[in-house]
Design an enzyme around this catalytic site. Structure first.
Site, short mmCIF file in Angstrom:
data_model
loop_
_atom_site.label_atom_id
_atom_site.label_comp_id
_atom_site.label_asym_id
_atom_site.label_seq_id
_atom_site.Cartn_x
_atom_site.Cartn_y
_atom_site.Cartn_z
N GLU A 52 0.83 -1.20 0.00
CA GLU A 52 0.00 0.00 0.00
C GLU A 52 0.86 1.25 0.00
O GLU A 52 1.90 1.33 0.67
CB GLU A 52 -0.94 -0.01 1.22
CG GLU A 52 -1.84 -1.23 1.25
CD GLU A 52 -2.91 -1.15 2.32
OE1 GLU A 52 -3.21 -0.01 2.77
OE2 GLU A 52 -3.45 -2.18 2.71
N GLU A 58 2.40 0.30 4.04
CA GLU A 58 2.55 -0.99 4.70
C GLU A 58 2.33 -2.11 3.69
O GLU A 58 1.92 -1.86 2.54
CB GLU A 58 1.51 -1.13 5.83
CG GLU A 58 0.07 -1.11 5.32
CD GLU A 58 -0.95 -1.15 6.44
OE1 GLU A 58 -0.52 -1.14 7.61
OE2 GLU A 58 -2.16 -1.18 6.16
N ASN A 85 0.19 -5.78 3.45
CA ASN A 85 -0.77 -6.71 4.04
C ASN A 85 -0.47 -8.10 3.48
O ASN A 85 -0.78 -8.38 2.32
CB ASN A 85 -2.20 -6.31 3.69
CG ASN A 85 -2.77 -5.32 4.70
OD1 ASN A 85 -2.78 -5.60 5.90
ND2 ASN A 85 -3.21 -4.17 4.22
N GLU A 111 -10.65 -7.20 -1.45
CA GLU A 111 -10.51 -6.34 -2.63
C GLU A 111 -9.84 -7.05 -3.80
O GLU A 111 -9.81 -6.53 -4.92
CB GLU A 111 -9.70 -5.09 -2.29
CG GLU A 111 -10.29 -4.22 -1.20
CD GLU A 111 -9.74 -4.58 0.17
OE1 GLU A 111 -8.81 -3.89 0.65
OE2 GLU A 111 -10.23 -5.56 0.76
N ARG A 168 -18.76 -1.75 -0.76
CA ARG A 168 -18.99 -2.45 0.50
C ARG A 168 -20.39 -2.10 0.98
O ARG A 168 -20.65 -0.99 1.45
CB ARG A 168 -17.93 -1.99 1.50
CG ARG A 168 -17.85 -2.78 2.78
CD ARG A 168 -16.68 -2.28 3.62
NE ARG A 168 -16.42 -3.15 4.73
CZ ARG A 168 -17.00 -3.04 5.92
NH1 ARG A 168 -17.88 -2.08 6.12
NH2 ARG A 168 -16.70 -3.87 6.90
N ASP A 223 -69.44 14.77 0.98
CA ASP A 223 -70.22 14.78 2.23
C ASP A 223 -71.20 13.62 2.30
O ASP A 223 -71.51 13.14 3.40
CB ASP A 223 -70.96 16.11 2.39
CG ASP A 223 -71.29 16.41 3.85
OD1 ASP A 223 -70.80 15.66 4.72
OD2 ASP A 223 -72.01 17.39 4.10
N ASP A 271 -66.07 28.56 10.21
CA ASP A 271 -65.43 28.41 11.52
C ASP A 271 -66.40 27.66 12.42
O ASP A 271 -67.61 27.90 12.40
CB ASP A 271 -65.10 29.76 12.14
CG ASP A 271 -64.48 29.60 13.52
OD1 ASP A 271 -63.33 29.14 13.60
OD2 ASP A 271 -65.17 29.90 14.52
N LYS A 312 -74.51 26.82 6.04
CA LYS A 312 -74.05 25.47 6.34
C LYS A 312 -74.91 24.89 7.47
O LYS A 312 -74.66 25.12 8.64
CB LYS A 312 -72.57 25.49 6.74
CG LYS A 312 -72.00 24.10 7.04
CD LYS A 312 -70.50 24.15 7.25
CE LYS A 312 -69.96 22.84 7.75
NZ LYS A 312 -70.32 21.69 6.87
N HIS A 359 -76.61 24.50 2.10
CA HIS A 359 -76.17 23.13 2.37
C HIS A 359 -76.92 22.62 3.58
O HIS A 359 -76.98 23.27 4.62
CB HIS A 359 -74.66 23.12 2.66
CG HIS A 359 -74.15 21.82 3.22
ND1 HIS A 359 -73.76 20.77 2.42
CD2 HIS A 359 -73.99 21.39 4.50
CE1 HIS A 359 -73.36 19.76 3.19
NE2 HIS A 359 -73.49 20.11 4.45
N HIS A 363 -78.54 18.68 5.64
CA HIS A 363 -78.55 17.22 5.77
C HIS A 363 -79.98 16.76 5.97
O HIS A 363 -80.82 17.52 6.47
CB HIS A 363 -77.67 16.77 6.93
CG HIS A 363 -76.20 16.93 6.67
ND1 HIS A 363 -75.35 15.89 6.41
CD2 HIS A 363 -75.44 18.06 6.62
CE1 HIS A 363 -74.13 16.35 6.22
NE2 HIS A 363 -74.15 17.67 6.34
N THR A 387 -67.18 20.25 12.97
CA THR A 387 -65.76 19.94 13.18
C THR A 387 -64.92 21.22 13.26
O THR A 387 -65.05 22.08 12.39
CB THR A 387 -65.23 19.07 12.02
OG1 THR A 387 -66.09 17.94 11.87
CG2 THR A 387 -63.83 18.60 12.29
#
Length: 756
Positions: free
Chosen positions: A131, A145, A147, A153, A201, A396, A502, A565, A594, A596, A729
């Site tokens: 190396e 060094e 090895n 590798e 790796r 709805d 709201d 509403k 609107h 129900h 809600t």
């Protein structure tokens, strides 16, 4: 000084006992040397009791080059070219390339000769790696060094030379010579070099978390395959348990190409073919490395990762296939948790889907809105003689009847027919309210995708949504910028009419949302929430004067349309006529009603409102109407036919829609838990139609289904204890949750109020 001059500058002064660079000082020039040497000596003495230091050559831009060597016991030794291991993290090699891409031939040959010379001097035999560090700026190299073993590798070297290094080493240990018949290695100048190879790796390290190793069970493991791909495995397989106590390596993958670009493409494809589920991996990081321009040009050094932050920008993995398979398997074995304990329909009869119409849809209200703009469009509404109709089936109606569980797919099947056969509809309410929440949480769908797909299928009719002012489509008060940006994005995605309300009729809470809509070219429908009874003198909180005053304020705030509403269906027929007449006299913008049909008589409220001059009314397709939903659209159209308020809608087309939705509704039987007939009980508890089935579903899930009548009465008691509030809600949710809490704990509202 003599040593420093011999090494040259720049260099490093480092404590001899420090290791790891403690006490390190970089010396850039001779005049810095004495001061930094003394500083390092003092630190070393203080830290280790010994002031000794040593000097190293400092390489600012270093390439880590390895030379693969093979030697036998007979004095023969060769090199098998080099590998570039410069892509490193904490001195650990991440990617290896053979041969080095950007290494001058003269320097390459010199490094190889140095490796051979060193091996000969040591009488080295077997496989080994020598190396070196290469100074990328000065073209010099330095020995690190040796090895003396086969490293993983070596596989990239084998791929570019065609030489089996492991087999060769075994034969060398048996006494064979490199160039004998057993190994048959060519002479040095004849050793081939085929293209390029690189190795990555693959580990369980999480690059988004400083490469911290992840651990757990590998739910899925699938590796790539193909020409020029080699895997050197660790312990990865489906079902394997990755512990935090060992190396995080899963596998090393090597790819080959005739040139380096091809090898990188093959590696990129292979990395994308990996499927590792259950633990995080470094694969996204490796993909960034092999696609980096500097890496592909070979212009990398050991500081490459530190100097390239873009390597750590990742696209999150969605893991859709595994999640889907896990869900399917879980559902097949244990059943769908969303319908646990519910009666499954005996059969699922197919819905009669009308034939697809390929032609362009006729002009509708959206075409008109785009041409006129919101103000002129509102004036057009005011001039219309016919009663304009909003179909609530897509929002709805199923929110009120089927706990909001309607899937986007079932809407899309009828969308083309609606677009072509019902272009005279004023609008389609198909978004907002609880649909946003339920779509994500229970249907596992994207609500934005619903909007886009329906917009594509129905380009000609206005879309309408319910918007909870500062609560947007959620259950908390969001910051102003969130509310504003949501409105703007919804308008960009295709929303046309924003019905803003709201939950307590508090106008300042509606201001930001209204202003946001007014910044667009879409319609702002500001709504007053109706509760109580304006004809009952005993209900003095919510009077006709209260609603007229609020309507005037909303008009001043810039609303294009005024919405009434009536979320619980409390606006009785004669009261509807009185309210609409008063509003027509006091405000100059069109009115949209609107309601129900929980009571069973609210179609009469629509007809009375029509007589009083209301401009638009909500209704639902026949088979999705009534009960807690809206009044019957088909019947209202038939009732107004051949009158001054004739809607102009195609009754035959509406009946075909009703046939479709009648079949579809049976598929949702587990959630179809509303009252089976109209009931005057609604005037007692005043529960919003859109809340009724959701709250009943909540009670069922808590084991309180049989006590629903108690919950309904408790709902009334809680409302009165709160001061007879507007219930929609999220205020209605507060009332409903407390009612369920009290019933489940066998408490009265009086007992609750007396708690300390």
């Amino acid at each position: 000084h003599e040593i420093a001059r011999k090494i040259g500058f720049p260099l490093i002064v480092k404590a001899a006992f420090g290791g790891g660079g403690r006490g390190m000082r970089v010396v850039e020039s001779p005049d810095q040397f004495a001061g930094r040497l003394e500083e390092a000596q003092r630190e070393a003495a203080a830290a280790f009791g010994n002031g000794a230091v040593f000097l190293e050559r400092y390489i600012r831009r270093a390439k880590h080059i390895e030379v693969q060597i093979l030697g036998d016991r007979h004095g023969n030794i060769v090199h098998l070219y080099e590998r570039d291991c410069s892509v490193q993290r904490r001195h650990q090699k991440v990617v290896e390339v053979a041969p080095a891409v950007d290494l001058p031939s003269g320097l390459r040959n010199a490094i190889a000769e140095a490796a051979l010379k060193l091996a000969r001097e040591a009488n080295y035999y077997n496989a080994g790696t020598v190396e070196f560090l290469v100074d990328a700026d000065r073209g010099e190299f330095f020995f690190i060094e040796v090895n003396p073993r086969v490293q993983v590798e070596h596989t990239v070297t084998e791929m570019v030379t065609g030489i089996d290094i492991v087999r060769s080493q075994i034969l060398i240990a048996q006494g064979e010579t490199l160039h004998g018949p057993a190994i048959a290695l060519p002479r040095q100048n004849e050793i081939p070099l085929y293209g390029y190879a690189l190795q990555c790796r693959v580990t369980t390290e999480d690059p988004a978390n400083n490469f911290t190793p992840d651990y757990g069970r590998l739910q899925t493991y699938r590796s790539p395959a193909g020409f020029g791909v080699r895997l050197d495995g660790g312990s990865a397989y489906g079902g394997a348990t990755i512990t935090p106590y060992y190396d995080s390596l899963l596998v090393k993958i090597s790819t080959w190409g005739r040139d380096f670009e091809e090898a990188c493409h093959r590696m990129d494809r292979s990395l994308r073919e990996f499927r590792v589920r259950g633990v995080k991996t470094n694969i996204p990081f490796l993909e960034n490395v092999v696609n980096n321009e500097d890496f592909r040009a070979g212009k990398v050094t050991t500081s490459f990762l530190d100097q390239t932050p873009s390597l750590f920008t990742f696209v999150p993995r969605k893991d859709r296939a595994t999640k889907l398979l896990m869900w399917l398997g879980e559902t097949i074995v244990n059943g769908n948790p969303e319908v646990a304990g519910k009666t499954k329909p005996k059969q699922f009869r197919p819905a009669p889907v009308p034939a697809h119409i390929a032609a362009e849809p006729p002009r509708g209200t959206r075409n008109l809105l785009n041409e006129l703009g919101p103000r002129e469009f509102a004036r057009w509404m005011s001039r219309e003689q016919r009663l304009l109709i909003t179909d609530t089936t897509f929002r709805d109606a199923h929110q009120s009847l089927l706990a909001t569980r309607m899937r986007t797919a079932d809407m899309l099947h009828i969308a083309n027919f609606v677009s072509h056969r019902l272009p005279n509809l004023f609008s389609l309410e198909m978004w907002g309210g609880a649909t946003f929440d339920v779509t994500m949480r229970f249907l596992l769908e994207d609500p934005w995708q619903r909007l886009r797909k329906l917009r594509e299928a129905i380009p000609n009719i206005c879309f309408q949504m319910l918007f909870r002012a500062s609560n947007a489509v959620g259950y908390t008060a969001y910051p102003d910028n969130v509310v504003r940006e949501f409105v703007l994005q919804a308008a960009r995605e295709g929303m046309d009419i924003f019905r803003i309300f709201d939950s307590l009729n508090w106008l300042p809470n509606m201001q930001v949302a209204m202003e946001a809509v007014l910044e667009t070219d879409r319609l702002c429908e500001a709504a007053i929430c109706y509760t109580g009874d304006i004809l009952d003198p005993a209900r003095s909180k919510y009077t006709l004067k209260y609603y007229v005053k609020m309507a005037k304020e909303l008009e001043k705030m810039g609303a294009h349309i005024l919405g009434i509403k009536d979320m619980a269906g409390l606006l009785r027929p004669y009261a509807a006529e009185v309210l609409v007449r008063a509003l027509r006299e006091e405000v100059g913008i069109p009115i949209h009603f609107h309601t129900h049909d929980t009571s069973g008589i609210n179609a009469a409220s629509v007809l009375k409102a029509a007589d009083a001059g209301v401009h638009v009314s909500d209704a639902a397709i026949a088979s999705m109407s009534g009960q807690t939903s809206q009044p019957n659209l088909n019947s209202i159209v038939a009732a107004l036919a051949n009158t001054p308020r004739d809607t102009g809608l195609d009754l035959d087309a509406l009946n075909q829609c009703a046939d479709y939705w009648e079949a579809v509704r049976t598929w949702y039987a587990p959630f179809d838990t509303g009252p089976k007939s109209g009931t005057a009980e609604v005037y007692l508890h005043e529960m919003p139609g859109g809340q009724f089935t959701n709250l009943k579903e909540q009670a069922e899930s808590m084991g309180l289904g049989e006590r629903w009548p108690e919950i309904a009465r408790m709902y009334r008691d809680v409302n009165m204890a709160f001061g007879d509030i507007v219930k929609v809600t999220p205020s209605s949710k507060v009332v409903g949750d407390l009612a369920i809490f009290l019933v489940s704990h066998d408490m009265t509202i009086g007992q609750f109020a007396s708690l300390p």
